[in-house]
Scaffold this motif. Sequence first.
Motif, mmCIF file in Angstrom:
data_model
loop_
_atom_site.group_PDB
_atom_site.id
_atom_site.type_symbol
_atom_site.label_atom_id
_atom_site.label_comp_id
_atom_site.label_asym_id
_atom_site.label_seq_id
_atom_site.Cartn_x
_atom_site.Cartn_y
_atom_site.Cartn_z
ATOM 1 N N MET A 1 19.157 8.893 -4.569
ATOM 2 C CA MET A 1 18.197 8.509 -3.769
ATOM 3 C C MET A 1 17.757 8.902 -2.740
ATOM 4 N N GLY A 2 17.001 9.790 -1.634
ATOM 5 C CA GLY A 2 17.384 9.700 0.311
ATOM 6 C C GLY A 2 16.772 8.706 0.814
ATOM 7 N N ARG A 3 17.379 7.691 1.604
ATOM 8 C CA ARG A 3 17.400 6.263 2.418
ATOM 9 C C ARG A 3 15.618 5.984 2.761
ATOM 10 N N LEU A 4 14.659 5.287 2.681
ATOM 11 C CA LEU A 4 13.345 4.639 2.973
ATOM 12 C C LEU A 4 14.104 4.896 4.506
ATOM 13 N N VAL A 5 12.631 4.980 5.111
ATOM 14 C CA VAL A 5 12.382 5.024 6.992
ATOM 15 C C VAL A 5 11.166 3.859 6.227
ATOM 16 N N PRO A 6 12.185 2.686 7.412
ATOM 17 C CA PRO A 6 11.921 1.805 7.599
ATOM 18 C C PRO A 6 10.486 1.352 8.171
ATOM 19 N N ALA A 7 9.751 2.952 9.372
ATOM 20 C CA ALA A 7 8.723 2.281 10.068
ATOM 21 C C ALA A 7 7.331 2.855 9.003
ATOM 22 N N VAL A 8 7.857 3.997 7.973
ATOM 23 C CA VAL A 8 6.955 4.043 6.857
ATOM 24 C C VAL A 8 7.255 2.798 5.667
ATOM 25 N N THR A 9 7.751 2.357 5.414
ATOM 26 C CA THR A 9 7.768 0.803 5.102
ATOM 27 C C THR A 9 6.921 0.118 5.314
ATOM 28 N N ARG A 10 7.017 -0.224 6.969
ATOM 29 C CA ARG A 10 6.246 -0.941 7.541
ATOM 30 C C ARG A 10 5.218 -0.487 7.543
ATOM 31 N N ALA A 11 4.390 0.794 7.530
ATOM 32 C CA ALA A 11 3.167 0.589 7.662
ATOM 33 C C ALA A 11 2.701 0.756 6.400
ATOM 34 N N LEU A 12 3.436 1.062 5.223
ATOM 35 C CA LEU A 12 2.804 0.926 3.588
ATOM 36 C C LEU A 12 2.503 -0.832 3.388
ATOM 37 N N ASP A 13 3.137 -1.414 3.833
ATOM 38 C CA ASP A 13 3.217 -2.655 3.585
ATOM 39 C C ASP A 13 2.002 -3.129 3.930
ATOM 40 N N ILE A 14 1.726 -2.784 5.832
ATOM 41 C CA ILE A 14 0.348 -3.108 6.261
ATOM 42 C C ILE A 14 -0.816 -2.816 5.068
ATOM 43 N N LEU A 15 -0.492 -1.540 5.026
ATOM 44 C CA LEU A 15 -1.827 -0.757 4.202
ATOM 45 C C LEU A 15 -2.644 -1.470 2.854
ATOM 46 N N GLU A 16 -1.057 -2.125 2.572
ATOM 47 C CA GLU A 16 -1.556 -2.643 1.265
ATOM 48 C C GLU A 16 -1.515 -4.188 1.126
ATOM 49 N N LEU A 17 -0.910 -4.734 2.742
ATOM 50 C CA LEU A 17 -2.359 -5.795 2.726
ATOM 51 C C LEU A 17 -4.231 -6.323 2.631
ATOM 52 N N PHE A 18 -3.863 -4.754 2.642
ATOM 53 C CA PHE A 18 -5.931 -5.210 2.421
ATOM 54 C C PHE A 18 -6.260 -4.970 1.287
ATOM 55 N N LEU A 19 -5.229 -5.433 -0.237
ATOM 56 C CA LEU A 19 -5.144 -5.061 -1.340
ATOM 57 C C LEU A 19 -5.446 -6.436 -1.837
ATOM 58 N N ASP A 20 -5.325 -7.376 -0.757
ATOM 59 C CA ASP A 20 -5.994 -8.092 -0.988
ATOM 60 C C ASP A 20 -7.011 -9.205 0.746
ATOM 61 N N GLY A 21 -7.245 -10.495 -0.138
ATOM 62 C CA GLY A 21 -7.699 -11.151 1.390
ATOM 63 C C GLY A 21 -9.361 -10.312 1.494
ATOM 64 N N ASP A 22 -10.091 -11.149 2.209
ATOM 65 C CA ASP A 22 -11.287 -11.052 2.635
ATOM 66 C C ASP A 22 -12.249 -9.004 2.396
ATOM 67 N N GLY A 23 -10.744 -8.444 2.837
ATOM 68 C CA GLY A 23 -10.902 -7.157 3.795
ATOM 69 C C GLY A 23 -10.923 -6.719 5.268
ATOM 70 N N SER A 24 -10.602 -7.207 5.655
ATOM 71 C CA SER A 24 -10.100 -7.515 7.035
ATOM 72 C C SER A 24 -8.695 -8.089 7.523
ATOM 73 N N LEU A 25 -8.013 -7.185 8.493
ATOM 74 C CA LEU A 25 -6.390 -8.497 9.005
ATOM 75 C C LEU A 25 -6.685 -8.170 10.423
ATOM 76 N N SER A 26 -6.147 -8.721 11.525
ATOM 77 C CA SER A 26 -5.927 -8.792 12.870
ATOM 78 C C SER A 26 -4.412 -8.293 12.833
ATOM 79 N N ALA A 27 -4.032 -8.429 13.853
ATOM 80 C CA ALA A 27 -2.106 -8.359 14.546
ATOM 81 C C ALA A 27 -1.825 -9.412 13.951
ATOM 82 N N PRO A 28 -2.838 -10.417 14.625
ATOM 83 C CA PRO A 28 -1.979 -11.851 14.306
ATOM 84 C C PRO A 28 -1.892 -12.057 12.643
ATOM 85 N N ASP A 29 -2.379 -11.774 11.884
ATOM 86 C CA ASP A 29 -2.323 -11.925 10.716
ATOM 87 C C ASP A 29 -1.689 -11.367 9.950
ATOM 88 N N ILE A 30 -1.514 -10.223 10.561
ATOM 89 C CA ILE A 30 -0.026 -9.116 10.143
ATOM 90 C C ILE A 30 1.135 -9.434 10.335
#
Length: 257
Positions: A1-30
Amino acid sequence: MGRLVPAVTRALDILELFLDGDGSLSAPDIVRRLQLPRTTVHELVTTLAARQYIVPVPGQPGRYRLGVRPYQLGSRYAENLDLAAEGQQVARAVAETCDETVHVAILEGADVIYIAKVDSTHAVRMVSAAGRRLPAHCTSVGKMLLASLPREELDARVPAGAELPAMTANSITDPAALREALDEIRTRGIAVETRESNEDVSCVAAPVRDRTGRVVAALSISVPMIRWSEERRAELEQLAVKGAAELSEHLGHRSVA
C-alpha cells in the motif's frame, strides 16, 4: 500500500467534519476540531472553495457549507450502485461469520423476491435460491419490509379482508394478527419468523436503507431448527442488524447515533 498524502488526508478530514453539526463551519472551528495550524487550514479551505467542494454561507462571513461537488460525486456513486451485487458481498461476509444461510430480499407487491443468497456450509441447511418468490407475511424479510411501509401502502398490498395463504401450520393467515406482529417489529427493529415458511427453519431479519433512509431491502439469516435456540436467536439478531447496517452504508445511508 502506498504512502498517504498528508495534505489530501487533511482536506478530506475537513470535508468529513460537515457530516456532523449544523452544516456550516468557520476556519477557527476547523482549527479547533482538527488541531491544525491556522495557515494550513486557510490554505486548505481556500483550495476546497476554489474547487466548489465548499462554498461561503450567504450572510455569514467566514463560514462555509458543502458545495455542489460532493453532491455530484455522491449522485454518480448512487447511479452505479447495484443492490444485488452489494447485497451478495455483504451476505457473504455475514455467512462467513455465522455459517448459516443469508438472504437479501426486496418487496414486490405482497411477495418478497430473494436477490442475493449465500449458503451455509453445514450439511443441514435451508434450501432456496436467488430469484425465489415467497409470500411476504410468511418470512422474516417480508415481515420486516411490510412493517416499513406507510399504513396506506400496507393496506393496499395486504387488505384487511385478505385471505393470507399459509406455507406451514405456523404461518400467519389473519390480517389483524399480521398487523399486530408488524407493530412489534416496528418497535423492535428486527423481525423473527419461526417455522412460518418452512417447518424446519427459523429466521431473523433486519432492514436495509438507502441514502434517503428509506427501507429498500431486508437481510435475513436462516437457521435449521436443530441449531435454533433463544441464545442463538439473540446472537443472530445482532449479526443481522450489523450486516443490514453495513449494506445500508454501501447504499449511502448514514445512521444517526
